[in-house]
Write an enzyme that holds these catalytic residues in place. Sequence first.
Site, PDB file in Angstrom:
ATOM      1  N   LYS A  86       3.423   4.246  -0.398  1.00 54.33           N
ATOM      2  CA  LYS A  86       2.330   4.186  -1.365  1.00 54.33           C
ATOM      3  C   LYS A  86       1.190   5.109  -0.938  1.00 54.33           C
ATOM      4  CE  LYS A  86       2.356  -0.394  -1.083  1.00 54.33           C
ATOM      5  NZ  LYS A  86       3.706  -0.683  -0.559  1.00 54.33           N
ATOM      6  N   THR A  87       0.887   5.139   0.351  1.00 53.63           N
ATOM      7  CA  THR A  87      -0.148   6.039   0.836  1.00 53.63           C
ATOM      8  C   THR A  87       0.269   7.491   0.658  1.00 53.63           C
ATOM      9  OG1 THR A  87      -0.854   4.416   2.485  1.00 53.63           O
ATOM     10  CG2 THR A  87      -1.535   6.685   2.842  1.00 53.63           C
ATOM     11  N   ASP A 131      -5.968   0.808   0.627  1.00 53.47           N
ATOM     12  CA  ASP A 131      -4.755   0.077   0.959  1.00 53.47           C
ATOM     13  C   ASP A 131      -5.080  -1.412   0.991  1.00 53.47           C
ATOM     14  OD1 ASP A 131      -2.143  -0.352   1.642  1.00 53.47           O
ATOM     15  OD2 ASP A 131      -2.408   0.117   3.768  1.00 53.47           O
ATOM     16  N   THR A 180       1.030  -4.920  -1.735  1.00 51.30           N
ATOM     17  CA  THR A 180       2.363  -5.513  -1.713  1.00 51.30           C
ATOM     18  C   THR A 180       2.373  -6.850  -2.431  1.00 51.30           C
ATOM     19  OG1 THR A 180       1.893  -6.581   0.414  1.00 51.30           O
ATOM     20  CG2 THR A 180       2.930  -4.405   0.480  1.00 51.30           C
ATOM     21  N   ARG A 239       9.933   4.380   5.790  1.00 50.77           N
ATOM     22  CA  ARG A 239       9.297   4.043   7.066  1.00 50.77           C
ATOM     23  C   ARG A 239      10.334   3.661   8.111  1.00 50.77           C
ATOM     24  NH1 ARG A 239       5.083  -0.609   6.767  1.00 50.77           N
ATOM     25  NH2 ARG A 239       3.927   1.015   5.678  1.00 50.77           N
TER      26      ARG A 239
END
Length: 355
Positions: A86-87, A131, A180, A239
Amino acid sequence: MARVPHPRGDGGEDAEDDVFDPEQLPEDQMAGLAQSGVGMLRPQRFDEYIGQRDLVEKFRVFIEAAKQRNEALDHVLLHGPPGLGKTTMAQVVANEMGVPFQITSGPAVEHKGHLIGLLTGLKERSVLFIDEVHRLSPTVEEFLYSAMEDGEIDMPLGEGTSAQTVRFQIVPFTLIGATTRTGLLSAPLRDRFHIVESLSLYEDEDLATIVENAAVRLGLPCTGPGALEIGRRSRGTPRWAIRLVRRVRDFAQVEGLDRIEPEAAGRFLVKLGVDEEGLTSLDRDLLTAIYEHFAGGPVGVDALAASVGIPRDTIEDVHEPFLLRRGFILRTSRGRVATERAARHLGRPTSDVES
């Protein structure tokens, strides 16, 4: 690029090295891996972005339209399980818009003064990325409403009984929030995002491409089958793919290999505790608990969390999406149920599974 420190760590080498701790590497700290040579693995433009094809195509349209109107992009909410980028998506959006990118997190914005400093420091059409936006305090969140909707904030002047509030115009900007847990967002905040998009778990082939590219940049090439072996055990998230290829590279380097083949990759991943289906010891503990303590299910997530000592949020955000996608558990109205596939994987009789 201005950055606000994240409250959960500095994203350095120690934070990244625990392969299986989902809390060690928050979304926004992928950029911090530049110190250890992993920052170069982050895509900078959509042409470099792997996966999320439908989302990328939509953003191309949104961005082109905003640029033609010479306006800031509408506020964006990105949601999905941890580790999906997302970042990275937010940073690529800023790059494609050709505007500055500033990053912080919900817990780091502790009071209105902090938010005022962020908003007044933005340049026109900048992207401000928050975030864990669901973790903003109610006071800060309410203060954000007028900034998002009207481009104005109330600046307090003076103290005590003589204090006054002056409405201050801020430059047009784009807020990109990431979460999330969309269910924890308040309705007024959620409604102020005009673009709401989810990131989905990645296909094995896309993860294999990410692994193959990362291995080359990390100095130890990976064959296509070797990359697929790592990619399919990466829980559907870039990730994890990056984490695993770094650790596999360590084993391969120590053994003197000049490239990562599938047999070696599989052997090294088993040493790391990742089995042939991509399950970690914590995944297996969850499945085992469903059998041993709850006769295969159904079981509520709170009872399951208490039985294995894993926070409920971690089960729902990290473990459950992968186990559901791989067909090891089912979610029913009465709770989580282990499947026949889970029984076979753990070497248990399928009669242990509730029909």
